[in-house]
Scaffold this active site. Structure first.
Site, PDB file in Angstrom:
ATOM      1  N   THR A 130      25.099   9.146   4.779  1.00 58.06           N
ATOM      2  CA  THR A 130      24.118   8.056   4.679  1.00 58.06           C
ATOM      3  C   THR A 130      23.739   7.551   6.063  1.00 58.06           C
ATOM      4  OG1 THR A 130      23.601   6.007   3.493  1.00 58.06           O
ATOM      5  CG2 THR A 130      25.801   6.160   4.432  1.00 58.06           C
ATOM      6  N   ASN A 131      23.111   6.396   6.152  1.00 56.94           N
ATOM      7  CA  ASN A 131      22.744   5.804   7.453  1.00 56.94           C
ATOM      8  C   ASN A 131      22.868   4.284   7.361  1.00 56.94           C
ATOM      9  OD1 ASN A 131      20.100   4.709   6.500  1.00 56.94           O
ATOM     10  ND2 ASN A 131      19.718   6.891   6.166  1.00 56.94           N
ATOM     11  N   HIS A 132      22.490   3.592   8.450  1.00 60.44           N
ATOM     12  CA  HIS A 132      22.750   2.144   8.522  1.00 60.44           C
ATOM     13  C   HIS A 132      21.639   1.266   7.935  1.00 60.44           C
ATOM     14  CE1 HIS A 132      26.352   2.632  10.845  1.00 60.44           C
ATOM     15  NE2 HIS A 132      25.727   3.371  11.744  1.00 60.44           N
ATOM     16  N   SER A 133      20.661   1.854   7.263  1.00 60.45           N
ATOM     17  CA  SER A 133      19.543   1.047   6.754  1.00 60.45           C
ATOM     18  C   SER A 133      20.052  -0.024   5.764  1.00 60.45           C
ATOM     19  CB  SER A 133      18.532   1.949   6.045  1.00 60.45           C
ATOM     20  OG  SER A 133      17.579   1.159   5.386  1.00 60.45           O
ATOM     21  N   ALA A 147      14.903   4.837   4.783  1.00 55.68           N
ATOM     22  CA  ALA A 147      15.527   5.760   5.735  1.00 55.68           C
ATOM     23  C   ALA A 147      16.115   6.900   4.904  1.00 55.68           C
ATOM     24  CB  ALA A 147      16.606   5.043   6.530  1.00 55.68           C
TER      25      ALA A 147
END
Ligand code: C5P
Length: 394
Positions: free
Chosen positions: A206-209, A273
């Protein structure tokens, strides 16, 4: 245009307070519903009785009245707009710093309505760096600051700092409410948040969005009359209940949901994102620890924005985001063409206070035909207003 609009007029201690009486009279003439609150200092310039008589409503000045508590929360929720006119240097400083030592401040801090501020003070105060900073802070919170006028000041000097004339404020309010409805009945589709690409039943990429920017855009579109659908990845942020949410987890689910809703969409803003790659296989059982080096084989996800760019009709407007760390402008413009978008909103990770997680953003917008617009760092809510202002001009 102002008929039945609920205007909460907040008057602070400035010589321009006398103009607030004209303001009330003009608002009432426009058939707006007006309630007035005042600071103690304001009542030194203009009696509360005058304002009560003109507004045909009781004027509140204190948090307590005859042993009862004045419900400031109700007032801030009642209003379509809170108009602070005149806003003195002192009240502006308190608002910028969250001070809550009178009824007006309590109402301001708890107001859920948009706030419009008409500053009034002497030129030297207006140009003092602290006042400038306070005004910037308030604008950053999404408050609307009306420009001051140049002219004769109470001190006898000439210069900047005069409050806008009541007639101009009325004109501003009229155009404000016109803009407020410029998306009436339009269908807006917004993708937001991160996606999670499962490796096995317990792990994912995943990512930090956080979804904050997309939620701010959804709120802005809703407040301008749109019917908003959000395709939202897993986030912790709360979304207002009047926004239709389609919760998704993976990039593939987000793709399906966006494609399914696009046909009835007037404006689509792809703010999510989305993972660029997803594991080729998702293990059905938890992957065991074995070798020193563990390699994940991934495959590209489908580009939602690009697909919508292919499906787009001449009536639809499509916007995407670009989060870049280098060659920002060139990459954003390339994306505009590659994905057949009408607008690309660029935020650079090189700018402090822009991008993931933060409550602020610093954006530039690129549009077809070499259009470009740059904005200062501001709260994501205020950045959302800028974005929708540009998109609705198309
Ligand atoms: O190509 P890049 O990922 O940098 O483009 C970012 C823009 O494309 C964003 O608007 C994002 O929401 C969108 N996007 C998408 N589907 C993907 C990847 C990105 O809609 N698979």
């Amino acid at each position: 245009m102002l008929q039945a609009k609920k205007i909460l007029l907040a008057v602070t201690g400035s010589i321009a307070a006398y103009k607030a009486a004209t303001l009330v009279r003009l608002l009432v003439k426009e058939r707006a519903e007006v309630k007035v609150i005042m600071t103690k200092a304001a009542t030194d310039f203009i009696p509360a009785l005058t304002m009560a008589t003109l507004s045909k409503n009781k004027v509140l000045t204190d948090l307590y009245e005859e042993d009862t508590w004045a419900n400031h929360v109700v007032l801030g929720r009642w209003a379509d707009v809170m108009l602070i006119a005149p806003a003195s240097c002192n009240s502006i400083a308190k608002m910028a710093n969250g001070l809550c030592d009178n009824l007006l401040m309590a109402v301001y801090l708890s107001a859920t309505s948009p706030v419009i501020i008409a500053p009034a003070m002497d030129e030297d105060m207006w140009h003092h760096p602290s006042c400038k900073k306070n005004i910037e802070t308030l604008a950053g919170y999404g408050n609307i600051i009306l420009p001051v006028e140049n002219g004769e000041l109470a001190s006898g000097l000439q210069g900047e700092g005069r409050m806008q004339e009541p007639e101009n404020i009325i004109e501003y309010l009229k155009s404000y409410f016109q803009i407020k409805n410029d998306l009436q009945g339009k269908h807006v589709l917004i993708s937001a948040g991160p996606t999670q690409e499962a490796l096995d039943p317990v792990r994912y990429l995943t990512n930090h969005s956080t979804g904050k920017m997309g939620i701010a855009l959804a709120k802005e579109c809703y407040s301008r009359g749109a019917i908003v659908t959000m395709v939202l990845g897993p986030v912790n942020e709360k979304v207002p209940e009047h926004i239709n949410i389609i919760p998704v987890v993976s990039a593939a689910q987000m793709y399906e949901a966006c494609i399914a809703h696009f046909a009835k969409t007037d404006i689509a803003i792809m703010c999510a994102a989305v993972a660029d790659y997803t594991p080729v296989e998702t293990a059905s059982e938890k992957i065991k620890k074995k070798e020193n080096i563990f390699t994940i084989e991934c495959v590209k996800t489908k580009d939602i924005l690009k697909k919508l760019g292919e499906m787009k009709t001449a009536k639809q407007v499509l916007a995407g985001f670009a989060l870049e760390t280098e060659n920002e402008t060139a990459n954003a413009i390339k994306k505009l063409d590659n994905k057949n978008a009408d607008f690309i909103i660029l935020n650079s990770l090189r700018d402090e206070g822009a991008g993931f997680g933060s409550s602020t953003n610093k954006i530039s917008i690129f549009g077809k035909g070499n259009q470009s617009f740059s904005f200062e760092k501001k709260m994501k809510e205020a950045a959302a207003t800028d974005i929708i202002n540009i998109i609705t001009k198309k």
